[in-house]
Design a protein around this motif. Structure first.
Motif, PDB file in Angstrom:
ATOM      1  N   UNK A  45       0.831  -1.211   0.000  1.00  0.00           N
ATOM      2  CA  UNK A  45       0.000   0.000   0.000  1.00  0.00           C
ATOM      3  C   UNK A  45       0.865   1.261   0.000  1.00  0.00           C
ATOM      4  N   UNK A  46       1.931   1.232   0.789  1.00  0.00           N
ATOM      5  CA  UNK A  46       2.782   2.418   0.925  1.00  0.00           C
ATOM      6  C   UNK A  46       3.566   2.706  -0.343  1.00  0.00           C
ATOM      7  N   UNK A  47       4.127   1.664  -0.966  1.00  0.00           N
ATOM      8  CA  UNK A  47       4.883   1.896  -2.198  1.00  0.00           C
ATOM      9  C   UNK A  47       3.964   2.349  -3.331  1.00  0.00           C
ATOM     10  N   UNK A  48       2.734   1.834  -3.356  1.00  0.00           N
ATOM     11  CA  UNK A  48       1.779   2.280  -4.370  1.00  0.00           C
ATOM     12  C   UNK A  48       1.480   3.768  -4.191  1.00  0.00           C
ATOM     13  N   UNK A  49       1.287   4.182  -2.955  1.00  0.00           N
ATOM     14  CA  UNK A  49       1.059   5.601  -2.684  1.00  0.00           C
ATOM     15  C   UNK A  49       2.283   6.420  -3.073  1.00  0.00           C
ATOM     16  N   UNK A  50       3.468   5.922  -2.702  1.00  0.00           N
ATOM     17  CA  UNK A  50       4.707   6.644  -2.987  1.00  0.00           C
ATOM     18  C   UNK A  50       4.880   6.855  -4.492  1.00  0.00           C
ATOM     19  N   UNK A  51       4.574   5.836  -5.288  1.00  0.00           N
ATOM     20  CA  UNK A  51       4.649   5.984  -6.736  1.00  0.00           C
ATOM     21  C   UNK A  51       3.720   7.108  -7.205  1.00  0.00           C
ATOM     22  N   UNK A  52       2.551   7.198  -6.576  1.00  0.00           N
ATOM     23  CA  UNK A  52       1.610   8.243  -6.943  1.00  0.00           C
ATOM     24  C   UNK A  52       2.131   9.639  -6.656  1.00  0.00           C
ATOM     25  N   UNK A  53       3.046   9.753  -5.718  1.00  0.00           N
ATOM     26  CA  UNK A  53       3.640  11.053  -5.388  1.00  0.00           C
ATOM     27  C   UNK A  53       4.953  11.283  -6.139  1.00  0.00           C
ATOM     28  N   UNK A  54       5.271  10.365  -7.058  1.00  0.00           N
ATOM     29  CA  UNK A  54       6.456  10.566  -7.892  1.00  0.00           C
ATOM     30  C   UNK A  54       7.714   9.890  -7.409  1.00  0.00           C
ATOM     31  N   UNK A  55       7.643   9.070  -6.383  1.00  0.00           N
ATOM     32  CA  UNK A  55       8.826   8.378  -5.883  1.00  0.00           C
ATOM     33  C   UNK A  55       9.004   7.053  -6.619  1.00  0.00           C
ATOM     34  N   UNK A  56      10.190   6.839  -7.171  1.00  0.00           N
ATOM     35  CA  UNK A  56      10.498   5.620  -7.896  1.00  0.00           C
ATOM     36  C   UNK A  56      11.787   4.962  -7.391  1.00  0.00           C
ATOM     37  N   UNK A  57      12.712   5.756  -6.895  1.00  0.00           N
ATOM     38  CA  UNK A  57      14.008   5.229  -6.448  1.00  0.00           C
ATOM     39  C   UNK A  57      13.863   4.484  -5.126  1.00  0.00           C
ATOM     40  N   UNK A  58      14.815   3.582  -4.867  1.00  0.00           N
ATOM     41  CA  UNK A  58      14.744   2.728  -3.683  1.00  0.00           C
ATOM     42  C   UNK A  58      14.760   3.524  -2.382  1.00  0.00           C
ATOM     43  N   UNK A  59      15.641   4.525  -2.306  1.00  0.00           N
ATOM     44  CA  UNK A  59      15.762   5.290  -1.062  1.00  0.00           C
ATOM     45  C   UNK A  59      14.479   5.996  -0.663  1.00  0.00           C
TER      46      UNK A  59
END
Length: 280
Positions: free
Chosen positions: A68-82
């Motif tokens: 759930x968190x990584x899906x949200x993060x992708x929505x905010x433009x985060x793609x890199x591992x860090x």
């Protein structure tokens, strides 16, 4: 477009098209496989970095938190591992719904900022503000949060009824629990949280005053999305069990919440005693 021999218009042959489709499918499988491995590593990361509460949560619930968190993060433009890893850390520290929590309006301002397209800069800003928040609100070793947890963990039925007697007493209840957190959040955010707790208590059929105080306290302590947070599967199960009468469900919610908070207090106190000079 590169020409294919025998085609005067430069269109790929049927064989070439099939080859391209196969390569694309292979790429998608490899990408999904790599993403799956990364998500699994994030579950291990959470269990290592946050042994409590992670050690008391089934792995499948931790995996759901990560997904759930990584899906949200992708929505905010985060793609890199860090940045993805830090977003998951925030979900553990601040609650799975931290990006929509009224107490963290300043986080939403960072995440929704469209003026900066560089994800590393955005992640750095988020890290700086969260680090400042944790130090200001919780203290070097989490000591500022302990009185509030103790207050909820030991609250009697009469205490909860008094705290939820009115909108004003509910706000005062939150402020007495953790004034530093209230000061950081501001009046408008507290009022939003309190109003939501009152509405949910009525809709759940809980005793209005006691129900509002309990739900406001849980959201205040563990995040606005605590009722569906994968880190609290016991809470979601109790809240969602509509086969149990509302009064009984409320009593179970109080008992389980207070037992959990007592456990948190034990763990945090033990950690402070063992490492008095190191932050949590």
């Amino acid at each position: 477009m590169v020409k294919v021999p025998g085609d005067p218009h430069g269109a790929p042959s049927l064989t070439t098209q099939r080859s391209m489709i196969i390569r694309e499918q292979q790429f998608q499988v490899l990408t999904a496989d790599a993403a799956g491995r990364f998500d699994a590593s994030l579950v291990d990361h959470v269990r290592e970095k946050f042994p409590f509460p992670a050690a008391y949560v089934p792995r499948e619930d931790l995996a759901r938190l990560v997904d759930d968190s990584t899906a949200k993060a992708h929505g905010y433009g985060f793609q890199a591992a860090g940045p993805l890893r830090f977003f998951v850390d925030c979900a553990v520290l601040l609650g799975a719904g931290f990006d929509e929590d009224p107490l963290f309006f300043w986080i939403r301002d960072i995440l929704d900022d469209q003026s900066d397209n560089d994800e590393m800069t955005k992640a750095s800003r988020l890290h700086m503000h969260v680090d400042n928040y944790l130090g200001t609100v919780y203290g070097a070793r989490g000591e500022l949060a302990l009185p509030g947890l103790q207050k909820i963990a030991t609250a009697s039925s009469a205490d909860l009824a008094g705290a939820g007697a009115s909108f004003e007493t509910l706000i005062a209840w939150l402020r007495a629990m953790h004034p530093e957190k209230c000061d950081y959040a501001g009046k408008a955010a507290l009022e939003t949280l309190a109003a939501t707790a009152q509405t949910d208590a009525v809709q759940a059929g809980f005793p209005p005053g006691k129900g509002a105080a309990l739900l406001a306290g849980l959201r205040f302590a563990f995040g606005a999305g605590v009722l569906s947070d994968p880190l609290f599967p016991w809470l979601a199960a109790t809240w969602g069990d509509r086969t149990v009468a509302p009064e009984d469900r409320f009593d179970r919610l109080v008992q389980r919440s207070q037992a959990y908070m007592r456990r948190v207090l034990q763990v945090v106190t033990a950690a402070q005693d063992a490492s008095p000079s190191r932050g949590l």
